[in-house]
Design a protein around this motif. Structure first.
Motif, PDB file in Angstrom:
ATOM      1  N   UNK A  29     -25.400  36.738  -4.726  1.00  8.99           N
ATOM      2  CA  UNK A  29     -25.054  37.806  -3.785  1.00  8.99           C
ATOM      3  C   UNK A  29     -23.556  37.848  -3.487  1.00  8.99           C
ATOM      4  N   UNK A  30     -23.012  39.064  -3.563  1.00 10.00           N
ATOM      5  CA  UNK A  30     -21.647  39.340  -3.111  1.00 10.00           C
ATOM      6  C   UNK A  30     -21.777  40.169  -1.829  1.00 10.00           C
ATOM      7  N   UNK A  31     -21.318  39.612  -0.738  1.00 10.06           N
ATOM      8  CA  UNK A  31     -21.484  40.285   0.560  1.00 10.06           C
ATOM      9  C   UNK A  31     -20.352  41.296   0.757  1.00 10.06           C
ATOM     10  N   UNK A  32     -20.727  42.558   0.865  1.00  8.39           N
ATOM     11  CA  UNK A  32     -19.721  43.595   1.084  1.00  8.39           C
ATOM     12  C   UNK A  32     -19.219  43.580   2.518  1.00  8.39           C
ATOM     13  N   UNK A  33     -17.921  43.783   2.659  1.00  7.99           N
ATOM     14  CA  UNK A  33     -17.325  43.900   4.012  1.00  7.99           C
ATOM     15  C   UNK A  33     -16.865  45.339   4.151  1.00  7.99           C
ATOM     16  N   UNK A  34     -17.764  46.177   4.658  1.00  2.94           N
ATOM     17  CA  UNK A  34     -17.533  47.626   4.744  1.00  2.94           C
ATOM     18  C   UNK A  34     -17.635  48.064   6.206  1.00  2.94           C
ATOM     19  N   UNK A  35     -16.524  48.024   6.939  1.00  9.74           N
ATOM     20  CA  UNK A  35     -16.598  48.410   8.361  1.00  9.74           C
ATOM     21  C   UNK A  35     -16.664  49.928   8.550  1.00  9.74           C
ATOM     22  N   UNK A  36     -17.835  50.482   8.225  1.00 14.66           N
ATOM     23  CA  UNK A  36     -18.056  51.921   8.413  1.00 14.66           C
ATOM     24  C   UNK A  36     -18.009  52.255   9.907  1.00 14.66           C
ATOM     25  N   UNK A  37     -17.584  53.481  10.263  1.00 13.98           N
ATOM     26  CA  UNK A  37     -17.544  53.858  11.671  1.00 13.98           C
ATOM     27  C   UNK A  37     -18.885  53.630  12.380  1.00 13.98           C
ATOM     28  N   UNK A 251     -31.588  50.426  -5.188  1.00 12.39           N
ATOM     29  CA  UNK A 251     -32.021  49.552  -6.284  1.00 12.39           C
ATOM     30  C   UNK A 251     -32.678  48.289  -5.717  1.00 12.39           C
ATOM     31  N   UNK A 252     -33.687  47.817  -6.432  1.00 11.17           N
ATOM     32  CA  UNK A 252     -34.499  46.676  -5.978  1.00 11.17           C
ATOM     33  C   UNK A 252     -34.255  45.466  -6.888  1.00 11.17           C
ATOM     34  N   UNK A 253     -34.882  44.348  -6.531  1.00 12.98           N
ATOM     35  CA  UNK A 253     -34.790  43.162  -7.406  1.00 12.98           C
ATOM     36  C   UNK A 253     -35.386  43.468  -8.781  1.00 12.98           C
ATOM     37  N   UNK A 254     -36.436  44.294  -8.798  1.00 17.00           N
ATOM     38  CA  UNK A 254     -37.062  44.643 -10.090  1.00 17.00           C
ATOM     39  C   UNK A 254     -36.075  45.434 -10.943  1.00 17.00           C
ATOM     40  N   UNK A 255     -35.345  46.366 -10.304  1.00  9.68           N
ATOM     41  CA  UNK A 255     -34.330  47.129 -11.057  1.00  9.68           C
ATOM     42  C   UNK A 255     -33.277  46.181 -11.626  1.00  9.68           C
ATOM     43  N   UNK A 256     -32.825  45.245 -10.777  1.00 11.25           N
ATOM     44  CA  UNK A 256     -31.790  44.306 -11.248  1.00 11.25           C
ATOM     45  C   UNK A 256     -32.291  43.528 -12.465  1.00 11.25           C
ATOM     46  N   UNK A 289     -28.063  36.902   4.775  1.00 12.04           N
ATOM     47  CA  UNK A 289     -27.352  36.547   3.533  1.00 12.04           C
ATOM     48  C   UNK A 289     -28.142  35.479   2.775  1.00 12.04           C
ATOM     49  N   UNK A 290     -28.577  34.444   3.493  1.00 12.49           N
ATOM     50  CA  UNK A 290     -29.337  33.373   2.835  1.00 12.49           C
ATOM     51  C   UNK A 290     -30.662  33.907   2.283  1.00 12.49           C
ATOM     52  N   UNK A 291     -31.322  34.763   3.078  1.00 10.39           N
ATOM     53  CA  UNK A 291     -32.602  35.336   2.643  1.00 10.39           C
ATOM     54  C   UNK A 291     -32.421  36.212   1.411  1.00 10.39           C
ATOM     55  N   UNK A 292     -31.355  37.004   1.403  1.00 12.79           N
ATOM     56  CA  UNK A 292     -31.112  37.889   0.243  1.00 12.79           C
ATOM     57  C   UNK A 292     -30.818  37.043  -0.991  1.00 12.79           C
ATOM     58  N   UNK A 293     -30.005  36.019  -0.821  1.00 11.10           N
ATOM     59  CA  UNK A 293     -29.730  35.149  -1.966  1.00 11.10           C
ATOM     60  C   UNK A 293     -31.016  34.516  -2.502  1.00 11.10           C
ATOM     61  N   UNK A 294     -31.926  34.140  -1.581  1.00 18.25           N
ATOM     62  CA  UNK A 294     -33.207  33.553  -2.026  1.00 18.25           C
ATOM     63  C   UNK A 294     -34.037  34.584  -2.787  1.00 18.25           C
ATOM     64  N   UNK A 295     -34.099  35.811  -2.243  1.00 20.16           N
ATOM     65  CA  UNK A 295     -34.895  36.866  -2.917  1.00 20.16           C
ATOM     66  C   UNK A 295     -34.310  37.168  -4.298  1.00 20.16           C
ATOM     67  N   UNK A 296     -32.980  37.187  -4.363  1.00 20.86           N
ATOM     68  CA  UNK A 296     -32.345  37.470  -5.665  1.00 20.86           C
ATOM     69  C   UNK A 296     -32.636  36.354  -6.654  1.00 20.86           C
ATOM     70  N   UNK A 297     -32.538  35.111  -6.173  1.00 18.92           N
ATOM     71  CA  UNK A 297     -32.786  33.978  -7.083  1.00 18.92           C
ATOM     72  C   UNK A 297     -34.203  34.079  -7.638  1.00 18.92           C
ATOM     73  N   UNK A 298     -35.169  34.419  -6.754  1.00 17.98           N
ATOM     74  CA  UNK A 298     -36.561  34.523  -7.221  1.00 17.98           C
ATOM     75  C   UNK A 298     -36.731  35.719  -8.144  1.00 17.98           C
TER      76      UNK A 298
END
Ligand SMILES: O=c1ccn([C@@H]2O[C@H](COP(=O)(O)O)[C@@H](O)[C@H]2O)c(=O)[nH]1
Length: 303
Positions: A29-37, A251-256, A289-298
């Motif tokens: 996971x690359x965490x985006x830093x996008x301070x949208x209004x 896009x989902x993990x399946x797409x990736x 962030x940790x949860x997303x990294x876990x889902x991506x790894x799986x």
């Protein structure tokens, strides 16, 4: 400033190798830093440079030790003018101090002489805005990026070049030329050739890479079957691949797993809003962030 075809070598080692090793430790996971209004408002922050700085520093704190990479979106700091760029500088420094790999999402591209100035801003050692990686747009010709690619190779940094972007409008430019000779395919081929050329260390033993070269690609996780339709095979691409489009763009993990089959440890999955909506508490962001990294790894594990 460097100019001409890319030949430079860095004694600092390869940016691609560092990135792949960091992802092996922390996940893709690359965490985006996008301070949208709207996000600034939801986080109780002002839509100004101070708000963007506080936002960015909180994301860095949450990502430190939980992710390998962060990607500040430069436009969302630029919109606050000089004070916004000063805020971005502080966020970049904090991310570097936290040991995070840094991708400045600036999407720069211009004629060579101006490109050299962009390179100086984002890739020169000691520049206030220096990052490990910068995103580049090759639509003035891949060769126009040489000053940046040269300085990256010279300073142990890297660049992600837009090839097939995640937005639907990208196809109207990037698919031109069709299955045999698409614009995107030409960009992938040029990036591949450059990485191969830089694979071995230079005559003095500097540079070279083992796991991934310094020229990465941006390929949207939303591109569906476009890669195969355009005859682009990423499985043996010798560089990292930055994949935006996961999460908020649908896009989902399946797409990736489908789109990036075979890219293994070189895939960098970018997600901004889907993570950032869990703020403003650092602990909640970190959990996501940790949860997303876990889902991506799986989801990306070879079956
Ligand atoms: O093809 C591209 C290239 C870059 N981006 C950038 O990535 C993030 C995506 O944000 P999300 O909130 O995860 O949708 C954003 O900074 C874009 O400018 C992209 O989306 N597609």
């Amino acid at each position: 400033m460097s100019a001409g075809p890319v030949t430079a070598r860095s004694p600092r080692g390869g940016a691609g190798d560092r990135l792949v090793r960091a992802m092996a430790e922390h996940g893709p996971l690359c965490v985006g830093i996008d301070p949208h209004p709207g996000l600034l408002r939801d986080w109780g922050l002002a839509d100004d440079a101070d708000g963007a700085r506080t936002f960015g520093l909180r994301v860095v704190e949450a990502a430190a030790g939980a992710a390998a990479v962060v990607k500040p979106q430069v436009a969302l700091f630029e919109r606050h003018g000089a004070a916004g760029l000063a805020a971005l500088e502080q966020v970049l420094t904090a991310a570097a101090d936290a040991g995070l790999e840094l991708i400045a999402d600036a999407k720069r591209g211009d004629i060579g002489s101006t490109m050299a100035a962009y390179a100086d801003a984002w890739l020169r050692e000691g520049s206030p805005l220096a990052a490990d990686w910068v995103t580049l747009s090759p639509y003035l010709g891949f060769g126009s990026l040489d000053p940046a690619l040269n300085l990256a190779a010279e300073t142990g940094r890297g660049a992600f070049v837009l090839a097939l972007t995640s937005n639907p409008e990208g196809a109207s430019v990037q698919h031109v030329g069709g299955p045999e000779a698409s614009v995107a395919r030409g960009i992938v081929a040029a990036a591949r050739e450059l990485n191969e050329r830089l694979r071995e260390p230079g005559p003095e033993g500097a540079g070279g890479w083992e796991l991934a070269g310094p020229c990465g690609l941006v390929i949207g996780a939303t591109v569906g079957a476009s890669l195969s339709r355009l005859g682009i095979d990423l499985a043996d691409f010798p560089g990292p691949i930055l994949a935006p489009g996961y999460g908020a763009q649908g896009a989902t993990e399946e797409d990736l797993a489908r789109v990036f089959a075979g890219t293994d440890r070189r895939l960098v999955v970018s997600s901004s809003r889907a993570i950032l909506r869990h703020g403003p508490e650092v602990a909640a962001l970190r959990r996501e962030i940790l949860g997303t990294n876990r889902r991506l790894a799986a989801g990306l594990a070879p079956s």
